[in-house]
Write a protein that holds these residues in place. Structure first.
Motif, short mmCIF file in Angstrom:
data_model
loop_
_atom_site.label_atom_id
_atom_site.label_comp_id
_atom_site.label_asym_id
_atom_site.label_seq_id
_atom_site.Cartn_x
_atom_site.Cartn_y
_atom_site.Cartn_z
N ALA A 411 0.85 -1.20 0.00
CA ALA A 411 0.00 0.00 0.00
C ALA A 411 0.88 1.25 0.00
CB ALA A 411 -0.91 -0.01 1.22
N LYS A 412 0.30 2.35 -0.50
CA LYS A 412 1.10 3.57 -0.67
C LYS A 412 1.17 4.41 0.60
CE LYS A 412 0.05 3.56 -5.56
NZ LYS A 412 -0.50 4.26 -6.73
N SER A 413 0.28 4.14 1.52
CA SER A 413 0.25 4.89 2.78
C SER A 413 -0.56 4.07 3.78
CB SER A 413 -0.45 6.24 2.58
OG SER A 413 -1.82 6.01 2.25
N ILE A 518 -2.77 0.05 -7.83
CA ILE A 518 -3.21 -0.59 -6.58
C ILE A 518 -2.11 -0.62 -5.52
CG2 ILE A 518 -4.91 -1.99 -7.83
CD1 ILE A 518 -3.05 -4.45 -7.22
N GLY A 519 -0.88 -0.28 -5.90
CA GLY A 519 0.21 -0.28 -4.94
C GLY A 519 1.52 -0.64 -5.61
N PHE A 520 2.57 -0.83 -4.81
CA PHE A 520 3.88 -1.20 -5.35
C PHE A 520 4.00 -2.71 -5.47
CE2 PHE A 520 4.46 2.86 -3.20
CZ PHE A 520 5.15 3.59 -4.16
N LEU A 521 4.42 -3.15 -6.66
CA LEU A 521 4.64 -4.58 -6.89
C LEU A 521 6.10 -4.86 -7.17
CD1 LEU A 521 1.48 -4.32 -7.59
CD2 LEU A 521 1.87 -6.37 -8.98
N PRO A 522 6.60 -6.05 -6.81
CA PRO A 522 7.98 -6.38 -7.15
C PRO A 522 8.11 -6.72 -8.63
CG PRO A 522 6.91 -8.26 -6.11
CD PRO A 522 5.91 -7.13 -6.08
N MET A 523 9.24 -6.37 -9.23
CA MET A 523 9.59 -6.88 -10.55
C MET A 523 10.33 -8.20 -10.33
SD MET A 523 8.80 -4.16 -12.47
CE MET A 523 9.82 -4.02 -13.93
N ASP A 548 -8.64 -3.86 -16.11
CA ASP A 548 -10.11 -3.97 -16.21
C ASP A 548 -10.68 -4.73 -15.02
OD1 ASP A 548 -10.11 -2.57 -18.52
OD2 ASP A 548 -10.17 -4.34 -19.84
N ALA A 549 -10.03 -5.85 -14.71
CA ALA A 549 -10.54 -6.66 -13.59
C ALA A 549 -10.43 -5.88 -12.28
CB ALA A 549 -9.76 -7.97 -13.51
N TRP A 550 -9.36 -5.12 -12.12
CA TRP A 550 -9.19 -4.35 -10.89
C TRP A 550 -10.16 -3.17 -10.81
CZ3 TRP A 550 -7.62 -4.93 -6.16
CH2 TRP A 550 -6.79 -6.02 -5.86
N THR A 551 -10.52 -2.63 -11.98
CA THR A 551 -11.52 -1.57 -11.96
C THR A 551 -12.85 -2.13 -11.45
OG1 THR A 551 -10.38 -0.53 -13.81
CG2 THR A 551 -12.64 0.22 -13.38
N THR A 578 -9.24 7.61 -5.31
CA THR A 578 -7.88 7.79 -5.81
C THR A 578 -7.44 6.58 -6.62
OG1 THR A 578 -7.39 9.09 -3.85
CG2 THR A 578 -5.50 8.33 -5.13
N VAL A 579 -7.70 5.39 -6.09
CA VAL A 579 -7.28 4.18 -6.80
C VAL A 579 -8.06 4.05 -8.12
CG1 VAL A 579 -7.11 1.66 -6.72
CG2 VAL A 579 -6.65 3.00 -4.65
N LEU A 580 -9.37 4.31 -8.06
CA LEU A 580 -10.16 4.21 -9.29
C LEU A 580 -9.69 5.20 -10.34
CD1 LEU A 580 -13.81 3.60 -8.01
CD2 LEU A 580 -12.56 2.20 -9.69
#
Ligand code: GTP
Ligand code: SPV
Ligand code: MN
Length: 592
Positions: A411-413, A518-523, A548-551, A578-580
């Motif tokens: 999460a970002k915060s 949706i947040g930070f993901l690892p590469m 699309d699925a996350w929307t 904000t996420v949307l």
């Protein structure tokens, strides 16, 4: 009345007298918590058939209990939070007016212990010296409950002494009753600090210190007092360099808490060490420095048996080979316990004691359980007894999702993390009566356990930044992604340590992540995959955000949150917007 034991605390004495007048037992026995007492309980249960011995050579001091077949899981539809004002319980709980609930329960308890012994169990949730520990007394007519409470809580004389000094305790009343599903209720009265449970002998319905006290009643108190009572494991992760981080993870029932809490590091990560503090419940407090600290109110585990073996969870596998109570497992010809996922032996009798050939379905019940003291666990952390608990570096939410939810994201915060927690959804499991495998919303893995309105609960979570600038980072994980054939994309279990390492490195600001809506993901290069048999395609699937699925998902979360009405904190809705908005302008990974 034949009575063994008493107390100097008149409130407690009067309550026990009053309950004995209603329930009319032959005998009252105050539990002292000694080993001799436990041995005597086991002897009595072997004599009356509540328990049977398992193979004492290979499973010393292990016993089998077979539940009534109608009584093998929590019963959420029969569980109520009885607050004066219905809205205080919220749409997340079944509600009944306290007066109505009391008259219903009084009628059930009337004379229900006639001809039997009433056990009085004083218990302490949390280290006995901890300022964060809380007291309770459970009255029950079930020997099985007493024995389980002995393994799961700090019960007996030491708890009673603290109750007598403090004078405040949760009053829990339990009777197995007739085990009639029509006469079964689990009632909570948070305003009275009391619990009444009738008609079930099963774990979370009957061991009142656990979900009823340490989550439903405690979460209600925690909101008023500024702390959190959560459905979280607590685990310490020690690196080869000797740095230890503690994290608390909330996953719904039967979604991997016990396994993660005692995971065995993979061969590819030599020098790493796991310390278990707790496997199911965490009480979180801010200390004077604003550091979030966790204690485990329990002192034992009531864990899912199926799936446990030397490859998935060697610690658990070893820990249940001695001094354990098994509930609803199958047995082999050698009278050893057996369950689906065990790699040796073959079942002879199923969980109901029927020859397996004659039985249809699983040999062990999918929600069969072991009960052991935490000290049985090879990775037990002595800090479990530390009165101040351990400092928490990260909070991790998770669910069981075949699709959609990535392996891990950050999460970002804090506020965004609260939204991530509020949006948890998971496939239902056998831990609760009802359909299995249906995705349902389970905010913070607390849907069955939050003792008050979720909208108020989210506000409470959102209030923490007002009191601390040093809150943990918040993450979400999903070990359960599958392909179209039902194969797990991620190996899970010990290999989950690779993900925990990334989480810790993010907390320490020394690992990269890619920012998405949706947040930070690892590469791929951010998580050490050496020695792991995983294809690039699978890893990509695990770490891609399907916009699309996350929307759709965020819209569904929005609808769910809105169903809580006016009490929902506006800040939570702002996070969602904000996420949307970010999703509407993004194309998956690498998109802000
Ligand atoms: P409760 O005691 O009900 O709160 O459950 P829990 O969250 O402690 O779940 P537990 O660790 O007992 O795991 C439940 C089931 O999930 C078991 O059958 C495990 O074998 C399985 N499981 C746990 N971790 C993993 C994992 O990383 N991957 C996969 N595929 N299965 C897992
Ligand atoms: C759960 O269902 O989350 C459990 C088992 O941990 S019980 O004690 O029944 O709640
Ligand atoms: Mn649980």
């Amino acid at each position: 009345m034949d009575t063994v034991g008493t107390t100097s605390l008149s409130e407690l004495r009067d309550w026990v007298d009053n309950i004995s007048q209603i329930t009319d037992p032959d005998k009252i026995y105050w539990c002292n918590g000694s080993e001799d007492e436990y041995a005597e309980l086991i002897r009595q249960m072997l004599a009356d058939g509540t328990l049977s011995e398992l193979n004492q050579e290979t499973y010393p001091n292990c016993y089998l209990h077979r539940s009534d077949p109608s009584d093998v899981a929590r019963v959420e539809h029969l569980t109520f939070v009885c607050t004066t004002v219905q809205d205080d319980a919220g749409p997340n709980n079944n509600w009944m007016a306290p007066d109505e609930a009391h008259s219903k329960m009084d009628a059930l308890f009337e004379g229900c212990m006639r001809g039997r012994t009433m056990y009085v169990i004083p218990y302490c949730m949390g280290p006995i010296e901890s300022p964060y520990a809380r007291l309770g007394v459970e009255i029950t007519d079930s020997l099985y409950v007493v024995a389980n409470m002995k393994l799961m809580t700090r019960m007996g004389d030491a708890a009673l002494r603290r109750i007598e000094t403090e004078g405040r305790f949760v009053k829990g009343l339990h009777s197995t009753g007739e085990l009639d599903p029509e006469r079964r209720f689990i009632m909570h009265f948070p305003e009275e600090l009391s619990i009444q449970s009738y008609g079930s002998g099963y774990g979370g319905n009957a061991l009142l210190g656990k979900k009823c006290h340490a989550l439903r009643i405690a979460s209600h108190q925690a909101r008023d007092e500024g702390w959190l009572a959560e459905h979280m494991l607590i685990v310490g992760i020690e690196s080869p360099e000797g740095e230890t981080h503690y994290i608390a993870c909330a996953f719904p029932s039967a979604c991997g808490k016990t396994n993660l809490a005692m995971l065995v590091p993979p061969d590819s990560m030599p020098g790493w060490k796991i310390w278990t503090l707790g496997d199911d419940i965490a009480w979180l407090h801010l200390d004077s420095e604003g550091q979030l600290r966790a204690i485990n109110p329990e002192s034992g585990y009531f864990g899912v048996v199926p799936g446990t073996n030397e490859n998935t969870n060697k610690n658990a596998y070893d820990m249940v080979t001695h001094d354990a109570i098994f509930t609803n497992v199958a047995t082999t010809d050698d009278n050893e316990p057996w369950w689906e996922g065990k790699t040796s032996g073959t079942p002879a009798l199923d969980w109901q004691g029927r020859p397996v050939e004659a039985a249809n379905g699983k040999a062990a019940h999918p929600n069969s359980r072991f009960t052991v003291a935490a000290t049985n666990n090879p990775s037990y952390s002595p800090l479990t007894e530390h009165p101040e608990g351990v400092p928490i570096s990260a909070i991790v939410f998770g669910g069981r999702r075949k699709e959609l939810a990535p392996l891990v994201y950050q999460a970002k915060s804090w506020a965004h993390g609260v939204l991530v927690g509020a949006g948890v959804a998971s496939e239902t499991t056998a831990a609760s009566v009802g359909d299995v495998g249906v995705v349902r919303r389970d905010p913070m893995a607390m849907k069955p356990f939050c003792g008050y309105n979720f909208a108020d609960y989210w506000s409470h979570w959102l209030s923490f930044p007002e009191r601390s600038e040093a809150l943990p980072d918040i993450f979400h994980v999903n070990w359960f992604r599958q392909d179209a054939e039902g194969r797990f994309l991620w190996p899970g279990f010990g290999e989950n340590l690779r993900v925990l390492k990334w989480i810790i490195d993010r907390c320490e600001r020394r690992a990269d992540g890619s920012e998405t809506a949706i947040g930070f993901l690892p590469m791929a290069e951010d998580i050490d995959l050496s020695g792991l048999d995983i294809s690039q395609a699978d890893f990509d699937a695990l770490t891609t955000v399907d916009v699309d699925a996350w929307t759709n998902e965020m819209s569904a979360i929005g609808e769910y949150i809105d169903s809580y009405g006016d009490r929902v904190p506006p800040a939570l809705k702002r996070e969602l917007s904000t996420v949307l908005a970010s999703l509407s302008t993004s194309n998956g990974k690498n998109a802000a």
